[in-house]
Design a protein around this motif. Structure first.
Motif, PDB file in Angstrom:
ATOM      1  N   ARG A 233       9.110   4.314   4.593  1.00 30.72           N
ATOM      2  CA  ARG A 233       9.562   4.749   3.267  1.00 30.72           C
ATOM      3  C   ARG A 233       9.589   3.571   2.300  1.00 30.72           C
ATOM      4  NH1 ARG A 233      14.575   8.242   5.554  1.00 30.72           N
ATOM      5  NH2 ARG A 233      13.564  10.298   5.664  1.00 30.72           N
ATOM      6  N   ASN A 234      10.139   2.464   2.775  1.00 32.54           N
ATOM      7  CA  ASN A 234      10.253   1.299   1.917  1.00 32.54           C
ATOM      8  C   ASN A 234       8.883   0.767   1.513  1.00 32.54           C
ATOM      9  OD1 ASN A 234      10.550  -1.958   1.765  1.00 32.54           O
ATOM     10  ND2 ASN A 234      12.323  -0.925   0.890  1.00 32.54           N
ATOM     11  N   TYR A 235       7.959   0.756   2.466  1.00 32.61           N
ATOM     12  CA  TYR A 235       6.624   0.239   2.145  1.00 32.61           C
ATOM     13  C   TYR A 235       5.887   1.162   1.181  1.00 32.61           C
ATOM     14  CZ  TYR A 235       2.335  -2.391   2.600  1.00 32.61           C
ATOM     15  OH  TYR A 235       1.240  -3.170   2.314  1.00 32.61           O
ATOM     16  N   ALA A 236       6.193   2.448   1.237  1.00 36.15           N
ATOM     17  CA  ALA A 236       5.599   3.373   0.271  1.00 36.15           C
ATOM     18  C   ALA A 236       6.007   2.985  -1.146  1.00 36.15           C
ATOM     19  CB  ALA A 236       6.036   4.802   0.577  1.00 36.15           C
ATOM     20  N   LEU A 237       7.239   2.479  -1.284  1.00 33.04           N
ATOM     21  CA  LEU A 237       7.722   2.000  -2.583  1.00 33.04           C
ATOM     22  C   LEU A 237       7.090   0.660  -2.933  1.00 33.04           C
ATOM     23  CD1 LEU A 237      11.482   2.935  -2.129  1.00 33.04           C
ATOM     24  CD2 LEU A 237       9.762   4.173  -3.456  1.00 33.04           C
ATOM     25  N   THR A 238       6.935  -0.205  -1.948  1.00 33.05           N
ATOM     26  CA  THR A 238       6.255  -1.486  -2.171  1.00 33.05           C
ATOM     27  C   THR A 238       4.826  -1.248  -2.638  1.00 33.05           C
ATOM     28  OG1 THR A 238       7.569  -2.489  -0.395  1.00 33.05           O
ATOM     29  CG2 THR A 238       5.592  -3.671  -1.090  1.00 33.05           C
ATOM     30  N   PHE A 239       4.202  -0.227  -2.084  1.00 33.41           N
ATOM     31  CA  PHE A 239       2.809   0.105  -2.405  1.00 33.41           C
ATOM     32  C   PHE A 239       2.662   0.636  -3.831  1.00 33.41           C
ATOM     33  CE2 PHE A 239      -1.322   2.272  -1.752  1.00 33.41           C
ATOM     34  CZ  PHE A 239      -1.998   1.250  -1.098  1.00 33.41           C
ATOM     35  N   ALA A 240       3.780   0.855  -4.510  1.00 35.95           N
ATOM     36  CA  ALA A 240       3.745   1.320  -5.898  1.00 35.95           C
ATOM     37  C   ALA A 240       3.002   0.341  -6.796  1.00 35.95           C
ATOM     38  CB  ALA A 240       5.164   1.524  -6.426  1.00 35.95           C
ATOM     39  N   SER A 241       3.010  -0.938  -6.426  1.00 35.68           N
ATOM     40  CA  SER A 241       2.284  -1.927  -7.227  1.00 35.68           C
ATOM     41  C   SER A 241       0.779  -1.657  -7.188  1.00 35.68           C
ATOM     42  CB  SER A 241       2.573  -3.346  -6.715  1.00 35.68           C
ATOM     43  OG  SER A 241       2.149  -3.502  -5.372  1.00 35.68           O
ATOM     44  N   VAL A 242       0.303  -1.112  -6.082  1.00 31.71           N
ATOM     45  CA  VAL A 242      -1.115  -0.761  -5.963  1.00 31.71           C
ATOM     46  C   VAL A 242      -1.406   0.523  -6.732  1.00 31.71           C
ATOM     47  CG1 VAL A 242      -2.953  -0.060  -4.389  1.00 31.71           C
ATOM     48  CG2 VAL A 242      -1.408  -1.909  -3.747  1.00 31.71           C
ATOM     49  N   THR A 243      -0.600   1.553  -6.500  1.00 30.55           N
ATOM     50  CA  THR A 243      -0.854   2.831  -7.169  1.00 30.55           C
ATOM     51  C   THR A 243      -0.686   2.718  -8.681  1.00 30.55           C
ATOM     52  OG1 THR A 243       1.424   3.475  -6.606  1.00 30.55           O
ATOM     53  CG2 THR A 243      -0.326   4.329  -5.214  1.00 30.55           C
ATOM     54  N   LEU A 244       0.191   1.829  -9.136  1.00 29.75           N
ATOM     55  CA  LEU A 244       0.336   1.592 -10.570  1.00 29.75           C
ATOM     56  C   LEU A 244      -0.985   1.102 -11.163  1.00 29.75           C
ATOM     57  CD1 LEU A 244       2.019   1.240 -13.168  1.00 29.75           C
ATOM     58  CD2 LEU A 244       2.582  -1.070 -12.367  1.00 29.75           C
ATOM     59  N   ARG A 245      -1.622   0.128 -10.495  1.00 30.47           N
ATOM     60  CA  ARG A 245      -2.905  -0.401 -10.982  1.00 30.47           C
ATOM     61  C   ARG A 245      -4.005   0.642 -10.912  1.00 30.47           C
ATOM     62  NH1 ARG A 245       1.346  -3.860 -10.416  1.00 30.47           N
ATOM     63  NH2 ARG A 245       0.940  -5.703 -11.701  1.00 30.47           N
ATOM     64  N   LEU A 246      -3.979   1.473  -9.869  1.00 28.77           N
ATOM     65  CA  LEU A 246      -4.990   2.522  -9.761  1.00 28.77           C
ATOM     66  C   LEU A 246      -4.861   3.524 -10.904  1.00 28.77           C
ATOM     67  CD1 LEU A 246      -4.934   3.201  -5.900  1.00 28.77           C
ATOM     68  CD2 LEU A 246      -6.631   1.908  -7.208  1.00 28.77           C
ATOM     69  N   TRP A 247      -3.624   3.874 -11.236  1.00 30.05           N
ATOM     70  CA  TRP A 247      -3.389   4.759 -12.370  1.00 30.05           C
ATOM     71  C   TRP A 247      -3.843   4.111 -13.672  1.00 30.05           C
ATOM     72  CZ3 TRP A 247      -2.797   9.711 -12.504  1.00 30.05           C
ATOM     73  CH2 TRP A 247      -2.172  10.394 -11.455  1.00 30.05           C
TER      74      TRP A 247
ATOM     75  N   CYS B 261       3.870   5.970 -10.267  1.00 33.74           N
ATOM     76  CA  CYS B 261       3.442   4.909  -9.355  1.00 33.74           C
ATOM     77  C   CYS B 261       4.124   4.978  -7.997  1.00 33.74           C
ATOM     78  CB  CYS B 261       3.656   3.531  -9.994  1.00 33.74           C
ATOM     79  SG  CYS B 261       5.388   3.077 -10.218  1.00 33.74           S
ATOM     80  N   TRP B 262       5.256   5.731  -7.890  1.00 27.49           N
ATOM     81  CA  TRP B 262       5.957   5.732  -6.600  1.00 27.49           C
ATOM     82  C   TRP B 262       6.347   7.108  -6.073  1.00 27.49           C
ATOM     83  CZ3 TRP B 262      11.080   7.482  -6.345  1.00 27.49           C
ATOM     84  CH2 TRP B 262      11.768   7.580  -7.569  1.00 27.49           C
ATOM     85  N   VAL B 263       6.601   8.073  -6.932  1.00 26.20           N
ATOM     86  CA  VAL B 263       7.007   9.400  -6.451  1.00 26.20           C
ATOM     87  C   VAL B 263       5.934  10.044  -5.567  1.00 26.20           C
ATOM     88  CG1 VAL B 263       7.634  11.743  -7.130  1.00 26.20           C
ATOM     89  CG2 VAL B 263       8.626   9.787  -8.345  1.00 26.20           C
ATOM     90  N   PRO B 264       4.642  10.060  -5.992  1.00 22.27           N
ATOM     91  CA  PRO B 264       3.610  10.627  -5.107  1.00 22.27           C
ATOM     92  C   PRO B 264       3.513   9.894  -3.767  1.00 22.27           C
ATOM     93  CG  PRO B 264       2.775  10.415  -7.337  1.00 22.27           C
ATOM     94  CD  PRO B 264       4.074   9.670  -7.298  1.00 22.27           C
ATOM     95  N   ASN B 265       3.763   8.583  -3.768  1.00 17.12           N
ATOM     96  CA  ASN B 265       3.734   7.821  -2.519  1.00 17.12           C
ATOM     97  C   ASN B 265       4.764   8.351  -1.531  1.00 17.12           C
ATOM     98  OD1 ASN B 265       2.043   6.317  -4.103  1.00 17.12           O
ATOM     99  ND2 ASN B 265       3.048   4.358  -3.756  1.00 17.12           N
ATOM    100  N   LEU B 266       5.992   8.552  -2.006  1.00 20.16           N
ATOM    101  CA  LEU B 266       7.054   9.051  -1.128  1.00 20.16           C
ATOM    102  C   LEU B 266       6.777  10.471  -0.666  1.00 20.16           C
ATOM    103  CD1 LEU B 266      10.497   7.827  -2.549  1.00 20.16           C
ATOM    104  CD2 LEU B 266       9.280   7.054  -0.518  1.00 20.16           C
ATOM    105  N   VAL B 267       6.277  11.300  -1.569  1.00 21.41           N
ATOM    106  CA  VAL B 267       5.950  12.685  -1.204  1.00 21.41           C
ATOM    107  C   VAL B 267       4.894  12.701  -0.107  1.00 21.41           C
ATOM    108  CG1 VAL B 267       4.921  14.842  -2.014  1.00 21.41           C
ATOM    109  CG2 VAL B 267       6.571  13.636  -3.453  1.00 21.41           C
ATOM    110  N   PHE B 268       3.852  11.888  -0.279  1.00 23.17           N
ATOM    111  CA  PHE B 268       2.778  11.819   0.715  1.00 23.17           C
ATOM    112  C   PHE B 268       3.312  11.354   2.067  1.00 23.17           C
ATOM    113  CE2 PHE B 268      -0.460   9.431   3.021  1.00 23.17           C
ATOM    114  CZ  PHE B 268      -1.504  10.353   3.065  1.00 23.17           C
ATOM    115  N   ILE B 269       4.107  10.290   2.050  1.00 23.65           N
ATOM    116  CA  ILE B 269       4.643   9.731   3.291  1.00 23.65           C
ATOM    117  C   ILE B 269       5.562  10.729   3.990  1.00 23.65           C
ATOM    118  CG2 ILE B 269       6.289   8.029   4.186  1.00 23.65           C
ATOM    119  CD1 ILE B 269       3.454   6.975   3.839  1.00 23.65           C
TER     120      ILE B 269
END
Length: 206
Positions: A145-159, A185-193
């Motif tokens: 879960r925590n890493y999904a939030l850390t990964f927000a930095s990647v999804t932010l750039r992709l967006w 940048c982070w809500v879809p990450n948590l939903v997916f995980i």
């Protein structure tokens, strides 16, 4: 599916880590952002650099916590990387609370980024607690879960890349869409995980 996701994570994490350190070590602050953001970078360059630098370090170190083969083959190194991850997340998240107060995109974006940092801190605390109790089942759930939030930095750039290609920097719609990135940048990450990974893990524990 899992191999594809892992490959995607590895490629994007390495690219993001290199991009971050290149941007903050070799380029002038604000070089890689929109013209509207350059003023904020000039005024808050230190806090942004600390937030981004430790965020990139967390992104890289945390990646290995998801790799079972690496954990099993290099247990001592894995423990060191885990501690580096804990420390990096805390530093980046705490400074992120401050950075969120002057985030571009208006109040909605500020709330989105601030909420991200709060949940980021709370979930890393839960990860540490589970780790200290040697409750590896709970630890795996919380660290993912925590890493999904850390990964927000990647999804932010992709967006951002997607928005830039569709609207461009100067288009009015860019500002409109950018206001949602604090959550996108982070809500879809948590939903997916939660849906594709943790739900299965919880079922296996029953």
């Amino acid at each position: 599916m899992k191999k594809i996701v892992n490959l995607f994570i590895i490629i994007t994490v390495i690219a993001m880590t290199l991009y971050t350190f290149y941007s903050y070590i070799y380029l002038s602050p604000g070089t890689t952002v929109s013209p509207q953001q350059k003023i904020e970078y000039a005024q808050h360059s230190f806090s942004i650099a600390v937030h981004a630098g430790f965020g990139a370090l967390a992104l890289f170190a945390g990646m290995f916590q998801l790799m079972k083969r690496v954990r099993e083959k290099f247990p001592a190194s894995n423990i060191i990387l885990r501690k580096v991850y804990y420390f990096s997340v805390l530093i980046s998240a705490v400074t992120g609370l401050y950075v969120a107060t002057y985030a571009q995109g208006g109040l909605v974006n500020k709330i989105g980024f601030f909420t991200l940092d709060v949940i980021w801190i709370l979930s890393i605390i839960q990860s540490v607690i589970a780790d200290k109790k040697d409750d590896m089942s709970a630890f795996r759930i919380w660290i993912v879960r925590n890493y999904a939030l850390t990964f927000a930095s990647v999804t932010l750039r992709l967006w951002l890349v997607f928005i830039w290609n569709i609207y461009g920097f100067e288009h009015s719609h860019f500002s409109e869409v950018y206001q949602t990135l604090g959550f996108l940048c982070w809500v879809p990450n948590l939903v997916f995980i939660e849906w594709f990974y943790l739900n299965k893990a919880k079922l296996l524990q029953r």
